[in-house]
Design an enzyme around this catalytic site. Sequence first.
Site, mmCIF file in Angstrom:
data_model
loop_
_atom_site.group_PDB
_atom_site.id
_atom_site.type_symbol
_atom_site.label_atom_id
_atom_site.label_comp_id
_atom_site.label_asym_id
_atom_site.label_seq_id
_atom_site.Cartn_x
_atom_site.Cartn_y
_atom_site.Cartn_z
ATOM 1 N N HIS A 1 37.578 -8.648 16.092
ATOM 2 C CA HIS A 1 37.292 -7.439 15.712
ATOM 3 C C HIS A 1 35.494 -7.433 15.609
ATOM 4 C CE1 HIS A 1 36.643 -3.058 15.182
ATOM 5 N NE2 HIS A 1 36.610 -3.298 14.111
ATOM 6 N N ASP B 1 31.614 1.749 12.290
ATOM 7 C CA ASP B 1 32.630 1.163 13.103
ATOM 8 C C ASP B 1 33.155 2.158 14.140
ATOM 9 O OD1 ASP B 1 34.758 -0.074 14.547
ATOM 10 O OD2 ASP B 1 35.862 -0.882 12.941
ATOM 11 N N CYS C 1 36.456 -2.853 20.879
ATOM 12 C CA CYS C 1 35.331 -2.937 19.821
ATOM 13 C C CYS C 1 34.158 -3.809 20.483
ATOM 14 C CB CYS C 1 36.079 -3.679 18.598
ATOM 15 S SG CYS C 1 36.568 -5.338 19.069
#
Length: 277
Positions: A110, A125, A71
């Site tokens: 994250h 995302d 991420c």
Amino acid sequence: MPRLTHRQLYLQRLGYDSPPPPTLQTLQELQLRHVCTFAFESLSTLLRTPVPIDLPSIEQKVLLDGRGGYCFELNHLFLALLQDLGFDARGLTGWVVMGGPPDARTGRTHRLSLVTLEGVRYVTDVGFGGMVPSSPLQLDTDATQATAHEPYRLTLNDGAYTLWAHVGEEWRGLYVFDLQTQADIDYEIGNWYVSTHPASVFVGQLKVALLAVGKRHTLNNANYAVHYLDRPSEKRAIESADELLTLLQGTFGIRLPAHPQLREIVDGLIMANSKEG
């Protein structure tokens, strides 16, 4: 012939010959194409090598070296592209709760992004592994939202949003996030924990995911699965280093890093998995 810029190369990998306009349709197409093109992968943390998250390092790794990332890499790369295309977008961080209680407060490990289009806010995302949403999600609604894969929804409690995915017959909490403005150091701290801390679920572990139409490919150490939208998942244990390395290159489209211990470390994953089985 002039050399392609990183943005041109990125867009080309996503199937664009020229920059698309900053619209909701473009955002939807970009997110789906990204999660079906660039693998989520933790080879660097498996090999215990550094994971720099400055943009030039990420561009080198993902666009030039043929790798994927996690991420802090993939969502940084994607956010830079969105901003370059003219989207009103900024980064966020969140707490992963998948596999635990949805109200847990873990570390901010994250990264995702907030995009505002014509006054409507969306979260996007491209870096949440095997359960990454394949479409942007409207922020200010708790309605179930269809994506190119499973349905998702967002709930709000005391200023924090929880992302839920409908898997099988249940809603599973994935991560919690807020809209606090983040500085570069915030991402650096989260990435440092994820990539180096002994308690991190990534250190010394292999986690890989790539989406395709109607399915998700995942690899957790030596356990490979294909999760379908319309039928039961197919799961199997990988039994040799050759099989695993071929899977990484073929199914996940990853160019393997030149690391002298890669095969030895992968052999260790196979052995550990066979003992657990």
